[in-house]
Write a protein that holds these residues in place. Sequence first.
Motif, mmCIF file in Angstrom:
data_model
loop_
_atom_site.group_PDB
_atom_site.id
_atom_site.type_symbol
_atom_site.label_atom_id
_atom_site.label_comp_id
_atom_site.label_asym_id
_atom_site.label_seq_id
_atom_site.Cartn_x
_atom_site.Cartn_y
_atom_site.Cartn_z
ATOM 1 N N ALA A 85 0.801 -1.188 0.151
ATOM 2 C CA ALA A 85 0.117 -0.039 0.101
ATOM 3 C C ALA A 85 0.858 1.237 -0.112
ATOM 4 C CB ALA A 85 -0.920 0.022 1.119
ATOM 5 N N ARG A 86 1.930 1.401 0.777
ATOM 6 C CA ARG A 86 2.758 2.511 0.615
ATOM 7 C C ARG A 86 3.642 2.633 -0.541
ATOM 8 N NH1 ARG A 86 6.779 2.081 5.639
ATOM 9 N NH2 ARG A 86 7.339 4.130 5.004
ATOM 10 N N ALA A 87 3.874 1.550 -0.951
ATOM 11 C CA ALA A 87 4.460 1.499 -2.469
ATOM 12 C C ALA A 87 3.827 2.257 -3.372
ATOM 13 C CB ALA A 87 5.076 0.540 -2.828
ATOM 14 N N VAL A 88 2.407 1.965 -3.510
ATOM 15 C CA VAL A 88 1.449 2.217 -4.654
ATOM 16 C C VAL A 88 1.101 3.925 -4.356
ATOM 17 C CG1 VAL A 88 -0.955 2.303 -5.460
ATOM 18 C CG2 VAL A 88 0.359 0.242 -4.827
ATOM 19 N N ILE A 89 0.930 4.253 -3.081
ATOM 20 C CA ILE A 89 0.825 5.740 -2.799
ATOM 21 C C ILE A 89 2.089 6.494 -2.993
ATOM 22 C CG2 ILE A 89 -1.250 5.318 -1.265
ATOM 23 C CD1 ILE A 89 1.751 6.723 0.233
ATOM 24 N N SER A 90 3.309 5.869 -2.946
ATOM 25 C CA SER A 90 4.482 6.621 -3.307
ATOM 26 C C SER A 90 4.593 7.195 -4.623
ATOM 27 C CB SER A 90 5.700 5.723 -2.966
ATOM 28 O OG SER A 90 5.923 5.442 -1.503
ATOM 29 N N THR A 91 4.002 6.301 -5.535
ATOM 30 C CA THR A 91 3.906 6.929 -7.005
ATOM 31 C C THR A 91 2.795 7.399 -7.567
ATOM 32 O OG1 THR A 91 3.167 4.634 -7.767
ATOM 33 C CG2 THR A 91 5.659 4.900 -7.675
ATOM 34 N N CYS A 92 1.521 6.988 -6.984
ATOM 35 C CA CYS A 92 0.376 7.325 -7.565
ATOM 36 C C CYS A 92 -0.447 8.398 -6.849
ATOM 37 C CB CYS A 92 -0.653 6.234 -7.497
ATOM 38 S SG CYS A 92 -0.102 4.798 -8.619
ATOM 39 N N ARG A 93 -0.013 8.939 -5.609
ATOM 40 C CA ARG A 93 -0.426 10.012 -4.703
ATOM 41 C C ARG A 93 0.294 11.019 -4.489
ATOM 42 N NH1 ARG A 93 -1.335 9.136 1.166
ATOM 43 N NH2 ARG A 93 0.507 10.022 1.132
ATOM 44 N N GLN A 94 1.402 11.335 -5.460
ATOM 45 C CA GLN A 94 2.356 12.515 -5.155
ATOM 46 C C GLN A 94 1.942 13.671 -4.714
ATOM 47 O OE1 GLN A 94 4.889 12.375 -8.595
ATOM 48 N NE2 GLN A 94 5.313 10.360 -8.476
ATOM 49 N N ASN A 95 0.946 14.426 -5.167
ATOM 50 C CA ASN A 95 0.562 15.598 -4.819
ATOM 51 C C ASN A 95 -1.086 15.745 -4.733
ATOM 52 O OD1 ASN A 95 3.181 17.230 -4.943
ATOM 53 N ND2 ASN A 95 2.985 17.042 -7.060
ATOM 54 N N GLY A 96 -1.629 14.631 -4.358
ATOM 55 C CA GLY A 96 -2.877 14.252 -4.109
ATOM 56 C C GLY A 96 -3.251 13.452 -5.231
ATOM 57 N N TRP A 97 -4.229 12.672 -5.077
ATOM 58 C CA TRP A 97 -5.005 11.708 -6.244
ATOM 59 C C TRP A 97 -5.390 12.454 -7.467
ATOM 60 C CZ3 TRP A 97 -3.760 7.163 -5.156
ATOM 61 C CH2 TRP A 97 -3.286 6.666 -4.050
ATOM 62 N N SER A 98 -5.104 11.961 -8.322
ATOM 63 C CA SER A 98 -5.417 12.441 -9.902
ATOM 64 C C SER A 98 -7.077 12.234 -9.804
ATOM 65 C CB SER A 98 -4.765 11.767 -10.811
ATOM 66 O OG SER A 98 -3.577 12.156 -11.009
ATOM 67 N N ASP A 101 -5.768 4.174 5.688
ATOM 68 C CA ASP A 101 -6.360 5.306 4.684
ATOM 69 C C ASP A 101 -5.417 5.712 3.752
ATOM 70 O OD1 ASP A 101 -7.274 8.063 4.310
ATOM 71 O OD2 ASP A 101 -7.190 8.674 6.371
ATOM 72 N N PHE A 102 -5.712 5.639 2.596
ATOM 73 C CA PHE A 102 -5.031 5.845 1.479
ATOM 74 C C PHE A 102 -4.800 7.357 1.601
ATOM 75 C CE2 PHE A 102 -5.734 1.543 0.688
ATOM 76 C CZ PHE A 102 -4.671 1.032 0.554
ATOM 77 N N GLU A 103 -5.505 8.223 2.027
ATOM 78 C CA GLU A 103 -5.455 9.573 1.930
ATOM 79 C C GLU A 103 -4.129 10.282 2.891
ATOM 80 O OE1 GLU A 103 -6.708 11.627 -0.074
ATOM 81 O OE2 GLU A 103 -8.597 10.333 -0.510
ATOM 82 N N THR A 104 -3.917 9.436 3.969
ATOM 83 C CA THR A 104 -2.837 9.816 4.825
ATOM 84 C C THR A 104 -1.664 8.994 5.019
ATOM 85 O OG1 THR A 104 -3.968 8.824 6.581
ATOM 86 C CG2 THR A 104 -4.664 11.052 6.258
#
Length: 144
Positions: A15-28, A49-52
């Motif tokens: 989960a942390r790996a995915v948000i490291s690339t895909c949530r860089q400056n917020g979700w698209s 919480d994939f937001e935090t």
Amino acid sequence: MFFKHTTRADAPIMARAVISTCRQNGWSNAIQPQFLRTIFHDLMSYDCDFETLDPISIDEFALAMPEPAKRNEVLDLMLATEFLCPSISPEISDAINLWAQKLAINNNGLPLIRDLSRKLVAQAQQDFYRSNYFYDEDLATPDF
């Protein structure tokens, strides 16, 4: 596609790996964290919480996840998450490319996702055929 090799114990680091690339400056796209919550909850019984959630560095991930099959699965999940967007930003595309390169992942899914996001369905279909077993079988078919 998802988590053939990854275990429930791997879920937090994935989960942390995915948000490291895909949530860089917020979700698209607002559907991305919803998608991830569903995938992780239903397939791995993991809730977060994939937001935090805090990101992870490539080096930290590489140490925790040395298995090539698991590394490939995290890249597949990154690509699936980005596929939910109307287009892939250059920053996210570059981040996914960097993860693939540094983790020595040979996955040609990113060109397919980029083609589809640009609505180049014919090119995407060609990429899909080239990267799957259908390609060899279809070449043997006279009408292909």
